[in-house]
Design a protein around this motif. Sequence first.
Motif, short mmCIF file in Angstrom:
data_model
loop_
_atom_site.label_atom_id
_atom_site.label_comp_id
_atom_site.label_asym_id
_atom_site.label_seq_id
_atom_site.Cartn_x
_atom_site.Cartn_y
_atom_site.Cartn_z
N SER A 40 0.81 -1.23 0.00
CA SER A 40 0.00 0.00 0.00
C SER A 40 0.84 1.27 0.00
N LEU A 41 2.12 1.20 0.34
CA LEU A 41 2.94 2.42 0.42
C LEU A 41 3.75 2.63 -0.86
N SER A 42 4.03 3.88 -1.17
CA SER A 42 4.95 4.16 -2.27
C SER A 42 6.33 3.66 -1.85
N PRO A 43 7.23 3.41 -2.81
CA PRO A 43 8.59 3.00 -2.43
C PRO A 43 9.24 4.01 -1.46
N GLN A 44 9.00 5.29 -1.70
CA GLN A 44 9.60 6.32 -0.83
C GLN A 44 9.07 6.19 0.60
N ASP A 45 7.74 6.05 0.74
CA ASP A 45 7.15 5.96 2.08
C ASP A 45 7.56 4.66 2.77
N LEU A 46 7.74 3.61 1.98
CA LEU A 46 8.19 2.34 2.56
C LEU A 46 9.58 2.51 3.17
N VAL A 47 10.47 3.15 2.43
CA VAL A 47 11.84 3.37 2.93
C VAL A 47 11.81 4.23 4.19
N SER A 48 10.99 5.29 4.18
CA SER A 48 10.90 6.16 5.37
C SER A 48 10.37 5.39 6.57
N ARG A 49 9.38 4.55 6.34
CA ARG A 49 8.84 3.76 7.44
C ARG A 49 9.88 2.77 7.98
N ALA A 50 10.63 2.16 7.07
CA ALA A 50 11.68 1.23 7.49
C ALA A 50 12.69 1.96 8.38
N LYS A 51 13.07 3.15 7.96
CA LYS A 51 14.01 3.95 8.74
C LYS A 51 13.46 4.22 10.15
N GLU A 52 12.18 4.63 10.20
CA GLU A 52 11.53 4.90 11.50
C GLU A 52 11.52 3.67 12.39
N GLN A 53 11.39 2.51 11.77
CA GLN A 53 11.30 1.25 12.54
C GLN A 53 12.69 0.72 12.92
N GLY A 54 13.74 1.44 12.55
CA GLY A 54 15.09 1.03 12.96
C GLY A 54 15.79 0.08 12.01
N VAL A 55 15.21 -0.11 10.81
CA VAL A 55 15.86 -0.97 9.82
C VAL A 55 17.08 -0.22 9.25
N THR A 56 18.21 -0.90 9.12
CA THR A 56 19.39 -0.28 8.52
C THR A 56 19.61 -0.74 7.08
N HIS A 57 19.11 -1.96 6.74
CA HIS A 57 19.26 -2.52 5.39
C HIS A 57 17.92 -3.08 4.96
N LEU A 58 17.32 -2.46 3.95
CA LEU A 58 15.99 -2.87 3.50
C LEU A 58 16.06 -3.39 2.07
N ALA A 59 15.43 -4.54 1.81
CA ALA A 59 15.23 -4.98 0.43
C ALA A 59 13.78 -4.75 0.06
N LEU A 60 13.56 -4.02 -1.05
CA LEU A 60 12.22 -3.94 -1.63
C LEU A 60 12.12 -5.11 -2.61
N THR A 61 11.13 -5.98 -2.37
CA THR A 61 11.02 -7.23 -3.16
C THR A 61 9.60 -7.35 -3.72
N ASP A 62 9.22 -6.41 -4.57
CA ASP A 62 7.87 -6.46 -5.12
C ASP A 62 7.69 -7.70 -5.99
N HIS A 63 6.43 -8.15 -6.09
CA HIS A 63 6.12 -9.33 -6.89
C HIS A 63 6.41 -9.06 -8.37
N ASP A 64 7.37 -9.79 -8.93
CA ASP A 64 7.61 -9.83 -10.37
C ASP A 64 7.90 -8.48 -11.03
N THR A 65 8.39 -7.52 -10.23
CA THR A 65 8.75 -6.23 -10.83
C THR A 65 9.89 -5.57 -10.06
N ILE A 66 10.69 -4.79 -10.81
CA ILE A 66 11.75 -4.00 -10.19
C ILE A 66 11.44 -2.50 -10.33
#
Length: 278
Positions: free
Chosen positions: A17-43
């Motif tokens: 449901s989140l844009s890639p940008q918002d996903l990254v921001s949320r990951a940062k807020e949650q304390g993630v230091t290394h995030l992989a975006l792994t969308d279904h069948d698309t880059i």
Amino acid sequence: MLPVYDLHSHSLCSDGSLSPQDLVSRAKEQGVTHLALTDHDTISGLKAAKEQALKENITLVNGIEFSTLWQGRNIHIVGLNLDVDNATLIAACEQQSQSRIERAKEISSKLAEKGLEGCYEGALQYCASGIIGRPHIAKYLVETGKVANMAQAFKRYLGAGKIGDVKQCWPDIQTAIGWIHAAGGVAVLAHPTKYTMTRTKLRVLLGEFKEAGGDAMEVICGHLKPGQGDDMQRLATYFNLLSSCGSDFHAPGQPWQDLGKFSQLPESAVPVWESWAN
Ligand code: AMP
Ligand code: MN
Ligand code: MN
Ligand code: MN
């Protein structure tokens, strides 16, 4: 500070449901230091995610989650640390997205036989990216009052073994592993605890996955029952697979775990990121 890796997540470029940008921001807020975006069948979300990650000072790992077919089952294979300019990978994504469109039309005509009309066109309203999947059809069924919620849509019509569970369009595991390797990536068997298969069957799958060139498996994926992480690590060790971990986050407030919110890999694990760390 210890690094926190979350190597499985989705954005609205597939069924999150989140844009890639918002996903990254949320990951940062949650304390993630290394995030992989792994969308279904698309880059398609990776470029925007990478730009945001640079701004937020978090490391973005280029990822994907391929749909495959193995022994009549829908098996997911995550690719990590991909070269997103690789021509084989780009062509594979194009092929998968076409398959998704044809599949959604087929699901739609099967559901029409059950009196549920217009599912393909209806689902498109909820699919901004063009990477159409069963969740978009489920959303349409919820919004038109045909089912009470997403879970019911899957339970009645779209889940494993139901009329809308169309999967013959997917490649075999070897093909998806080949695509990932062509792009210099690491092939990871996604969420092995989620397939509702017997342990014997899971061992056959892991053996064939390894044989086909698979590199790693998700030992920790979202919320596991007590002991399941250690159990999955035993399998990873036995099959000589690297270990990965991720939330499979799709949307805030959903049944999936939030970003970075899962237990650490067992001590005996060889983390998948060691394969690309220098
Ligand atoms: P597809 O990619 O079209 O095969 O659809 C699979 C996706 O459906 C998964 O990645 C989940 O996001 C979603 N999904 C599967 N089961 C359920 C469920 N019971 N309730 C809600 N979403 C689900
Ligand atoms: Mn999904
Ligand atoms: Mn999956
Ligand atoms: Mn996923």
